[in-house]
Design a protein around this motif. Structure first.
Motif, PDB file in Angstrom:
ATOM      1  N   LEU A  35       0.821  -1.216   0.000  1.00  0.00           N
ATOM      2  CA  LEU A  35       0.000   0.000   0.000  1.00  0.00           C
ATOM      3  C   LEU A  35       0.855   1.266   0.000  1.00  0.00           C
ATOM      4  N   ILE A  36       1.913   1.284   0.772  1.00  0.00           N
ATOM      5  CA  ILE A  36       2.812   2.447   0.779  1.00  0.00           C
ATOM      6  C   ILE A  36       3.350   2.684  -0.630  1.00  0.00           C
ATOM      7  N   LEU A  37       3.804   1.623  -1.250  1.00  0.00           N
ATOM      8  CA  LEU A  37       4.332   1.749  -2.611  1.00  0.00           C
ATOM      9  C   LEU A  37       3.248   2.223  -3.578  1.00  0.00           C
ATOM     10  N   TYR A  38       2.062   1.671  -3.448  1.00  0.00           N
ATOM     11  CA  TYR A  38       0.955   2.075  -4.318  1.00  0.00           C
ATOM     12  C   TYR A  38       0.684   3.580  -4.190  1.00  0.00           C
ATOM     13  N   TYR A  39       0.564   4.057  -2.955  1.00  0.00           N
ATOM     14  CA  TYR A  39       0.272   5.481  -2.772  1.00  0.00           C
ATOM     15  C   TYR A  39       1.424   6.360  -3.246  1.00  0.00           C
ATOM     16  N   CYS A  40       2.630   5.855  -3.193  1.00  0.00           N
ATOM     17  CA  CYS A  40       3.777   6.588  -3.715  1.00  0.00           C
ATOM     18  C   CYS A  40       3.654   6.767  -5.233  1.00  0.00           C
ATOM     19  N   THR A  41       3.122   5.750  -5.936  1.00  0.00           N
ATOM     20  CA  THR A  41       2.964   5.871  -7.395  1.00  0.00           C
ATOM     21  C   THR A  41       1.907   6.903  -7.769  1.00  0.00           C
ATOM     22  N   LYS A  42       0.977   7.157  -6.870  1.00  0.00           N
ATOM     23  CA  LYS A  42      -0.096   8.106  -7.152  1.00  0.00           C
ATOM     24  C   LYS A  42       0.331   9.557  -6.945  1.00  0.00           C
ATOM     25  N   ASP A  43       1.505   9.764  -6.377  1.00  0.00           N
ATOM     26  CA  ASP A  43       2.017  11.095  -6.076  1.00  0.00           C
ATOM     27  C   ASP A  43       2.741  11.656  -7.297  1.00  0.00           C
ATOM     28  N   SER A  44       2.332  12.833  -7.733  1.00  0.00           N
ATOM     29  CA  SER A  44       2.960  13.445  -8.910  1.00  0.00           C
ATOM     30  C   SER A  44       4.419  13.825  -8.659  1.00  0.00           C
ATOM     31  N   ASP A  45       4.832  13.911  -7.396  1.00  0.00           N
ATOM     32  CA  ASP A  45       6.223  14.225  -7.068  1.00  0.00           C
ATOM     33  C   ASP A  45       7.156  13.020  -7.233  1.00  0.00           C
ATOM     34  N   SER A  90      14.784   1.058  -2.527  1.00  0.00           N
ATOM     35  CA  SER A  90      15.334   1.814  -3.649  1.00  0.00           C
ATOM     36  C   SER A  90      14.630   3.150  -3.888  1.00  0.00           C
ATOM     37  N   VAL A  91      13.377   3.266  -3.494  1.00  0.00           N
ATOM     38  CA  VAL A  91      12.633   4.512  -3.718  1.00  0.00           C
ATOM     39  C   VAL A  91      12.328   5.245  -2.414  1.00  0.00           C
ATOM     40  N   GLY A  92      12.913   4.778  -1.330  1.00  0.00           N
ATOM     41  CA  GLY A  92      12.595   5.292   0.003  1.00  0.00           C
ATOM     42  C   GLY A  92      12.646   6.800   0.153  1.00  0.00           C
ATOM     43  N   ALA A  93      13.536   7.450  -0.561  1.00  0.00           N
ATOM     44  CA  ALA A  93      13.645   8.911  -0.469  1.00  0.00           C
ATOM     45  C   ALA A  93      12.393   9.608  -0.989  1.00  0.00           C
ATOM     46  N   HIS A  94      11.581   8.890  -1.756  1.00  0.00           N
ATOM     47  CA  HIS A  94      10.371   9.486  -2.342  1.00  0.00           C
ATOM     48  C   HIS A  94       9.096   9.096  -1.612  1.00  0.00           C
ATOM     49  N   VAL A  95       9.234   8.282  -0.582  1.00  0.00           N
ATOM     50  CA  VAL A  95       8.078   7.892   0.225  1.00  0.00           C
ATOM     51  C   VAL A  95       7.837   8.976   1.263  1.00  0.00           C
ATOM     52  N   LYS A  96       6.640   9.510   1.261  1.00  0.00           N
ATOM     53  CA  LYS A  96       6.274  10.589   2.179  1.00  0.00           C
ATOM     54  C   LYS A  96       5.454  10.028   3.341  1.00  0.00           C
ATOM     55  N   GLN A  97       5.396  10.797   4.391  1.00  0.00           N
ATOM     56  CA  GLN A  97       4.599  10.413   5.557  1.00  0.00           C
ATOM     57  C   GLN A  97       3.131  10.210   5.166  1.00  0.00           C
ATOM     58  N   GLU A  98       2.641  11.010   4.237  1.00  0.00           N
ATOM     59  CA  GLU A  98       1.242  10.870   3.814  1.00  0.00           C
ATOM     60  C   GLU A  98       0.992   9.528   3.122  1.00  0.00           C
ATOM     61  N   HIS A  99       1.982   8.984   2.421  1.00  0.00           N
ATOM     62  CA  HIS A  99       1.834   7.662   1.801  1.00  0.00           C
ATOM     63  C   HIS A  99       1.696   6.598   2.894  1.00  0.00           C
ATOM     64  N   LYS A 100       2.509   6.732   3.913  1.00  0.00           N
ATOM     65  CA  LYS A 100       2.461   5.783   5.031  1.00  0.00           C
ATOM     66  C   LYS A 100       1.130   5.879   5.770  1.00  0.00           C
ATOM     67  N   GLN A 101       0.650   7.100   5.953  1.00  0.00           N
ATOM     68  CA  GLN A 101      -0.612   7.308   6.657  1.00  0.00           C
ATOM     69  C   GLN A 101      -1.789   6.735   5.872  1.00  0.00           C
ATOM     70  N   GLU A 102      -1.802   6.971   4.565  1.00  0.00           N
ATOM     71  CA  GLU A 102      -2.874   6.413   3.727  1.00  0.00           C
ATOM     72  C   GLU A 102      -2.860   4.883   3.795  1.00  0.00           C
ATOM     73  N   ALA A 103      -1.662   4.313   3.778  1.00  0.00           N
ATOM     74  CA  ALA A 103      -1.534   2.852   3.860  1.00  0.00           C
ATOM     75  C   ALA A 103      -2.067   2.333   5.188  1.00  0.00           C
ATOM     76  N   LYS A 104      -1.711   2.990   6.278  1.00  0.00           N
ATOM     77  CA  LYS A 104      -2.184   2.571   7.601  1.00  0.00           C
ATOM     78  C   LYS A 104      -3.705   2.657   7.696  1.00  0.00           C
ATOM     79  N   GLN A 105      -4.275   3.717   7.142  1.00  0.00           N
ATOM     80  CA  GLN A 105      -5.730   3.870   7.186  1.00  0.00           C
ATOM     81  C   GLN A 105      -6.423   2.746   6.418  1.00  0.00           C
TER      82      GLN A 105
END
Length: 112
Positions: A35-45, A90-105
Protein backbone atom coordinates in the motif's frame (compact mmCIF):
# COMPACT_ATOMS: atom_id res chain seq x y z
CA UNK A 1 14.79 -2.64 -9.56
CA UNK A 2 13.79 -1.12 -12.88
CA UNK A 3 12.93 -4.54 -14.28
CA UNK A 4 9.79 -4.12 -16.35
CA UNK A 5 9.30 -7.86 -16.74
CA UNK A 6 6.58 -7.91 -14.09
CA UNK A 7 5.26 -4.41 -14.70
CA UNK A 8 3.23 -5.70 -17.64
CA UNK A 9 1.24 -7.84 -15.18
CA UNK A 10 0.32 -4.89 -12.99
CA UNK A 11 -3.04 -3.25 -13.23
CA UNK A 12 -4.74 -1.19 -10.59
CA UNK A 13 -7.67 -3.60 -10.52
CA UNK A 14 -5.47 -6.68 -10.10
CA UNK A 15 -3.58 -4.90 -7.32
CA UNK A 16 -6.76 -4.13 -5.34
CA UNK A 17 -8.21 -7.59 -6.01
CA UNK A 18 -5.03 -9.27 -4.75
CA UNK A 19 -4.82 -7.08 -1.66
CA UNK A 20 -8.44 -7.64 -0.71
CA UNK A 21 -8.25 -11.37 -1.30
CA UNK A 22 -5.01 -11.97 0.62
CA UNK A 23 -4.92 -9.13 3.18
CA UNK A 24 -5.24 -11.34 6.25
CA UNK A 25 -3.35 -14.30 4.82
CA UNK A 26 -0.34 -12.31 3.57
CA UNK A 27 0.00 -10.37 6.78
CA UNK A 28 0.30 -6.79 7.86
CA UNK A 29 3.90 -6.18 6.69
CA UNK A 30 3.32 -7.38 3.13
CA UNK A 31 0.07 -5.49 2.69
CA UNK A 32 1.29 -2.28 4.34
CA UNK A 33 4.42 -2.23 2.21
CA UNK A 34 2.38 -2.80 -0.96
CA UNK A 35 0.00 0.00 0.00
CA UNK A 36 2.81 2.45 0.78
CA UNK A 37 4.33 1.75 -2.61
CA UNK A 38 0.95 2.07 -4.32
CA UNK A 39 0.27 5.48 -2.77
CA UNK A 40 3.78 6.59 -3.72
CA UNK A 41 2.96 5.87 -7.39
CA UNK A 42 -0.10 8.11 -7.15
CA UNK A 43 2.02 11.10 -6.08
CA UNK A 44 2.96 13.45 -8.91
CA UNK A 45 6.22 14.22 -7.07
CA UNK A 46 7.42 10.62 -7.44
CA UNK A 47 9.88 10.41 -10.35
CA UNK A 48 9.19 8.17 -13.31
CA UNK A 49 12.10 5.79 -12.55
CA UNK A 50 10.74 5.26 -9.02
CA UNK A 51 7.24 4.57 -10.32
CA UNK A 52 8.69 2.04 -12.77
CA UNK A 53 10.51 0.24 -9.95
CA UNK A 54 7.38 0.25 -7.80
CA UNK A 55 5.09 -0.96 -10.57
CA UNK A 56 7.51 -3.78 -11.34
CA UNK A 57 7.42 -4.88 -7.70
CA UNK A 58 3.63 -4.57 -7.52
CA UNK A 59 3.40 -6.50 -10.79
CA UNK A 60 5.37 -9.33 -9.19
CA UNK A 61 3.08 -9.19 -6.15
CA UNK A 62 -0.09 -9.62 -8.24
CA UNK A 63 1.45 -12.16 -10.62
CA UNK A 64 -0.27 -15.49 -9.95
CA UNK A 65 2.97 -17.45 -10.45
CA UNK A 66 5.65 -16.80 -7.80
CA UNK A 67 9.12 -18.10 -7.08
CA UNK A 68 7.63 -19.40 -3.82
CA UNK A 69 3.92 -20.31 -4.09
CA UNK A 70 1.78 -18.13 -1.82
CA UNK A 71 -0.13 -21.18 -0.58
CA UNK A 72 2.89 -22.49 1.35
CA UNK A 73 2.17 -21.72 4.99
CA UNK A 74 4.84 -19.63 6.68
CA UNK A 75 6.97 -18.95 3.60
CA UNK A 76 4.48 -18.28 0.81
CA UNK A 77 4.79 -14.52 0.87
CA UNK A 78 8.50 -14.30 1.69
CA UNK A 79 9.43 -13.68 -1.95
CA UNK A 80 6.71 -11.04 -2.26
CA UNK A 81 7.88 -9.12 0.81
CA UNK A 82 11.46 -9.39 -0.43
CA UNK A 83 10.58 -7.82 -3.77
CA UNK A 84 8.37 -5.16 -2.14
CA UNK A 85 11.04 -4.28 0.45
CA UNK A 86 13.71 -4.01 -2.25
CA UNK A 87 11.50 -1.58 -4.14
CA UNK A 88 10.75 0.35 -0.95
CA UNK A 89 14.46 0.60 -0.17
CA UNK A 90 15.33 1.81 -3.65
CA UNK A 91 12.63 4.51 -3.72
CA UNK A 92 12.59 5.29 0.00
CA UNK A 93 13.64 8.91 -0.47
CA UNK A 94 10.37 9.49 -2.34
CA UNK A 95 8.08 7.89 0.22
CA UNK A 96 6.27 10.59 2.18
CA UNK A 97 4.60 10.41 5.56
CA UNK A 98 1.24 10.87 3.81
CA UNK A 99 1.83 7.66 1.80
CA UNK A 100 2.46 5.78 5.03
CA UNK A 101 -0.61 7.31 6.66
CA UNK A 102 -2.87 6.41 3.73
CA UNK A 103 -1.53 2.85 3.86
CA UNK A 104 -2.18 2.57 7.60
CA UNK A 105 -5.73 3.87 7.19
CA UNK A 106 -6.52 1.34 4.45
CA UNK A 107 -4.88 -1.44 6.44
CA UNK A 108 -7.08 -0.67 9.44
CA UNK A 109 -10.18 -1.02 7.28
CA UNK A 110 -9.13 -4.52 6.17
CA UNK A 111 -7.35 -5.99 9.16
CA UNK A 112 -8.73 -4.41 12.31
Amino acid sequence: MQDTQHQEHYSEQSFWDTLKRYAKKAGREVIETALILYYCTKDSDTPRWAKTAILSALGYFVLPIDAIPDVLVGVGYSDDIGVLMAALTSVGAHVKQEHKQEAKQQLEVWLD
